[in-house]
Design a protein around this motif. Structure first.
Motif, PDB file in Angstrom:
ATOM      1  N   ASN A   1      28.844  21.966   9.021  1.00 59.71           N
ATOM      2  CA  ASN A   1      28.346  20.619   8.758  1.00 59.71           C
ATOM      3  C   ASN A   1      27.221  20.252   9.719  1.00 59.71           C
ATOM      4  OD1 ASN A   1      29.915  20.009   6.557  1.00 59.71           O
ATOM      5  ND2 ASN A   1      31.523  19.017   7.723  1.00 59.71           N
ATOM      6  N   ARG A   2      27.376  20.630  10.978  1.00 59.20           N
ATOM      7  CA  ARG A   2      26.308  20.359  11.948  1.00 59.20           C
ATOM      8  C   ARG A   2      25.038  21.117  11.584  1.00 59.20           C
ATOM      9  NH1 ARG A   2      29.589  20.902  17.690  1.00 59.20           N
ATOM     10  NH2 ARG A   2      30.529  18.800  17.708  1.00 59.20           N
TER      11      ARG A   2
ATOM     12  N   VAL B   1      24.123  22.204   8.598  1.00 62.52           N
ATOM     13  CA  VAL B   1      23.538  21.626   7.383  1.00 62.52           C
ATOM     14  C   VAL B   1      22.872  20.293   7.692  1.00 62.52           C
ATOM     15  CG1 VAL B   1      24.062  20.671   5.110  1.00 62.52           C
ATOM     16  CG2 VAL B   1      25.084  22.838   5.810  1.00 62.52           C
ATOM     17  N   ASP B   2      23.517  19.471   8.511  1.00 64.35           N
ATOM     18  CA  ASP B   2      22.918  18.184   8.877  1.00 64.35           C
ATOM     19  C   ASP B   2      21.590  18.383   9.605  1.00 64.35           C
ATOM     20  OD1 ASP B   2      24.957  16.749   7.724  1.00 64.35           O
ATOM     21  OD2 ASP B   2      26.080  16.493   9.602  1.00 64.35           O
ATOM     22  N   LEU B   3      21.532  19.391  10.477  1.00 69.56           N
ATOM     23  CA  LEU B   3      20.285  19.679  11.179  1.00 69.56           C
ATOM     24  C   LEU B   3      19.202  20.123  10.198  1.00 69.56           C
ATOM     25  CD1 LEU B   3      18.687  20.015  13.780  1.00 69.56           C
ATOM     26  CD2 LEU B   3      19.638  22.330  14.003  1.00 69.56           C
TER      27      LEU B   3
ATOM     28  N   LEU C   1      19.048  19.355   7.031  1.00 67.89           N
ATOM     29  CA  LEU C   1      18.678  18.168   6.258  1.00 67.89           C
ATOM     30  C   LEU C   1      17.691  17.310   7.031  1.00 67.89           C
ATOM     31  CD1 LEU C   1      22.164  17.160   4.797  1.00 67.89           C
ATOM     32  CD2 LEU C   1      20.188  17.905   3.471  1.00 67.89           C
ATOM     33  N   GLN C   2      17.935  17.157   8.325  1.00 65.79           N
ATOM     34  CA  GLN C   2      17.025  16.375   9.162  1.00 65.79           C
ATOM     35  C   GLN C   2      15.653  17.036   9.232  1.00 65.79           C
ATOM     36  OE1 GLN C   2      18.482  15.678  13.146  1.00 65.79           O
ATOM     37  NE2 GLN C   2      16.463  15.106  13.912  1.00 65.79           N
TER      38      GLN C   2
ATOM     39  N   ASN D   1      13.784  16.584   5.991  1.00 62.67           N
ATOM     40  CA  ASN D   1      13.288  15.216   5.881  1.00 62.67           C
ATOM     41  C   ASN D   1      12.042  15.011   6.741  1.00 62.67           C
ATOM     42  OD1 ASN D   1      13.694  12.383   4.938  1.00 62.67           O
ATOM     43  ND2 ASN D   1      13.945  12.018   7.137  1.00 62.67           N
TER      44      ASN D   1
ATOM     45  N   GLU E   1      23.383  20.175   0.340  1.00 60.37           N
ATOM     46  CA  GLU E   1      24.577  19.396   0.010  1.00 60.37           C
ATOM     47  C   GLU E   1      25.584  20.251  -0.763  1.00 60.37           C
ATOM     48  OE1 GLU E   1      25.495  16.614   1.050  1.00 60.37           O
ATOM     49  OE2 GLU E   1      23.672  15.770   1.915  1.00 60.37           O
TER      50      GLU E   1
ATOM     51  N   LYS F   1      27.662  22.248   1.649  1.00 60.27           N
ATOM     52  CA  LYS F   1      28.753  21.444   2.211  1.00 60.27           C
ATOM     53  C   LYS F   1      29.915  21.338   1.232  1.00 60.27           C
ATOM     54  CE  LYS F   1      26.986  18.121   5.583  1.00 60.27           C
ATOM     55  NZ  LYS F   1      26.848  16.673   5.870  1.00 60.27           N
TER      56      LYS F   1
ATOM     57  N   SER G   1      34.890  14.917   1.608  1.00 64.40           N
ATOM     58  CA  SER G   1      34.154  14.638   2.845  1.00 64.40           C
ATOM     59  C   SER G   1      34.784  15.364   4.026  1.00 64.40           C
ATOM     60  CB  SER G   1      34.161  13.131   3.119  1.00 64.40           C
ATOM     61  OG  SER G   1      35.470  12.701   3.443  1.00 64.40           O
ATOM     62  N   SER G   2      34.073  15.338   5.134  1.00 64.75           N
ATOM     63  CA  SER G   2      34.615  15.909   6.368  1.00 64.75           C
ATOM     64  C   SER G   2      35.894  15.194   6.786  1.00 64.75           C
ATOM     65  CB  SER G   2      33.558  15.803   7.476  1.00 64.75           C
ATOM     66  OG  SER G   2      34.050  16.308   8.693  1.00 64.75           O
TER      67      SER G   2
END
Length: 285
Positions: free
Chosen positions: A80-81, A83-85, A87-88, A91, A138, A141, A257-258
């Motif tokens: 998750n970390r 993927v979030d990175l 995604l950031q 963006n 996404e 995830k 969700s997480s």
């Protein structure tokens, strides 16, 4: 602080040998994640005069279960970390390119309608690529969370089966699981046998946990046999999702969700702890 020491044939921290003593000290046991079933075994196991193989098998099964839960939690957090990175970063790249196009458009003198259309066309290609990448991340995830749900529930079933087999051997129960539980399946089959075949009082466990375990059982079966799209006529499953705060998106698609994964990990740990404690009570009587 947590201090756990195993003294096994003179070796340190080897959960597969024969046991002479176990020393467990914990000043704040509750801060050790997904450990309730693990400590339920460690604190009481040495009180019983089990054969070494029974003692070893119980500890091995619960240790494996505990480390599996920790492994699932680590995998979830790390991916998750990551993927979030990503995604950031996606963006930031998209925002930077969009600003460059807007800046170019504002500085082109005497631009024609065709120039504007071309620049907007190029920008739409960047946007579409960005959205596809976002969707892919996404999706990663979603696939991770579905896999964890299936694996966690399977690990629970396997551990309860092992525990049931060991308790049956210790108590020298003559009837078999299939004699008593002809129509039951999975964890509920083993749970029923511990009650009826071994005479263990699991009413407290049933009252506290069965509703949520049944809900996750239906969710797991849906993911394994059907997928994450929920038909509108499947009112029972839709209610299950609502009851444990799992949302829906994109045409009734399950959105794990997480936090849902965290809740599942806590549930199976506490559920197994309640079964173990009930077994100890029976064996002490």
């Amino acid at each position: 602080m947590l201090n756990i020491e195993f003294y096994i044939n003179g070796s340190y921290n080897n959960p597969t040998g024969s046991y002479t003593s176990i020393k467990v000290e914990s000043k704040n046991r509750m801060n050790y994640p997904y450990s309730k079933s693990y400590f339920a075994v460690l604190y009481d196991l040495m009180e019983f005069q089990f054969e070494d193989n029974n003692r070893r098998d119980i500890l091995q099964a619960i240790t494996d279960f505990h480390y599996n839960l920790l492994g699932f939690a680590r995998v979830k957090v790390r991916l998750n970390r990551a993927v979030d990175l990503l995604l950031q970063q996606e963006n930031e790249v998209y925002t930077s390119i969009a600003m460059e196009y807007e800046d170019t458009l504002s500085h082109v003198e005497g631009k024609s309608e065709e120039d504007e259309l071309y620049i907007h066309y190029m920008m739409s290609g960047v946007r579409d690529n960005y959205l596809l990448n976002m969707d892919d991340l996404e999706l990663e995830k979603a696939l991770l969370h579905k896999g964890i749900v299936i694996s966690v529930y399977s690990s629970l079933e396997d551990t309860v089966l092992k525990l049931t087999s060991i308790i049956t051997e210790i108590m020298q129960v003559s009837v078999s699981i299939d004699d008593i539980c002809k129509r039951d399946r999975g964890v509920f089959k083993y749970f029923k046998f511990l009650e009826l075949g071994c005479g263990i009082d699991l009413s407290a466990s049933k009252d506290r946990f069965f509703s949520d375990v049944y809900r996750w059982n239906r969710i797991r079966n849906q993911l394994v046999h059907v997928g994450d799209y929920i038909k509108t006529e499947n009112t029972q499953l839709l209610k299950d999702l609502e009851d444990i705060n799992i949302s829906l998106k994109d045409r009734q698609k399950m959105n794990l969700s997480s936090e849902n994964i965290d809740s599942l990990l806590e549930l199976v740990d506490e559920f197994l702890e309640s079964i173990i404690n009930a077994c100890w009570i029976k064996l002490k009587s």
